[in-house]
Enzyme design. Sequence first.
Site, short mmCIF file in Angstrom:
data_model
loop_
_atom_site.label_atom_id
_atom_site.label_comp_id
_atom_site.label_asym_id
_atom_site.label_seq_id
_atom_site.Cartn_x
_atom_site.Cartn_y
_atom_site.Cartn_z
N ASP A 53 0.78 -1.31 -0.50
CA ASP A 53 0.17 0.12 -0.02
C ASP A 53 0.82 1.26 -0.09
OD1 ASP A 53 -1.94 -2.01 -0.21
OD2 ASP A 53 -2.11 -1.42 2.63
N1 URA Z 1 -1.20 -6.15 3.76
C1 URA Z 1 -1.70 -5.00 3.36
O1 URA Z 1 -2.83 -4.89 4.46
N2 URA Z 1 -0.96 -3.52 3.61
C2 URA Z 1 0.12 -4.11 2.47
O2 URA Z 1 0.79 -3.02 2.02
C3 URA Z 1 0.18 -5.32 2.55
C4 URA Z 1 0.06 -6.51 3.45
#
Ligand code: URA
Length: 234
Positions: free
Chosen positions: A101
């Site tokens: 993310d």
């Molecule tokens: N899980 C998440 O919620 N975000 C990420 O960036 C990676 C795994």
Amino acid sequence: MRLDKFISNCTGLTRSQATKVIRQGRVLVNGELCKQGAQQLAAADRVALDDNELSLPGPRYLVLHKPAGYVCSSDDPEHPTVMMLLDEPALEKLNPVGRLDLDTTGLLLITDDGQWLHRITSPKHHVAKTYRVWLADPISADAAVQFAEGVLLRGEKDPTLPAELEVIAEREALLTIHEGRYHQVKRMFASLGNKVVRLHREKIGDFQLPEDLATGEYRLLTEAEKDQVQIKGK
Ligand code: URA
């Protein structure tokens, strides 16, 4: 392959820049001056630019310490992309191995080897990914058991695969998952009524984010590190 395309692939020059160096008389094919970008090359042909023999680059395997605020894609209208942190020829051939993310930091692999990328990201291969997670509320006593059994994420029918939770502090834990659903870690904690306030990926397979790799930096993986990535973990 055409001479101009070959030069572009070897050097990262654009096709028009490759045409220019050919026209400038800087390119030899088998020791002979060649000014035709359209010339077809045979496998055994040797091409030199400014007297340096060229060869096609092999597949590249990079490890990047992703900073927050960068998107894992090659193009984004709003945010800088992780690809902007790379100083590599033929950048358009490289792809992030899975997605983190915008606000997640840590270990991101990048490659132009599509098969390898698939092996790491495909749910069939169950490669382990370990995240350090900081939470808004104290971690509940039964969180590890619930994650080991699998939890149902909002809007999904199948529970998550068994995951391992190691509680480090009241609001900090290491979570290892073996699949890669959308926002998986945040949604797993949301299913327990908690909220992830910071997320950092530390490990893929048996490969740990190198300690000496500062945020925003990247380097090539060694062969041994490349092998560690594919170890499935428990
Ligand atoms: N899980 C998440 O919620 N975000 C990420 O960036 C990676 C795994």
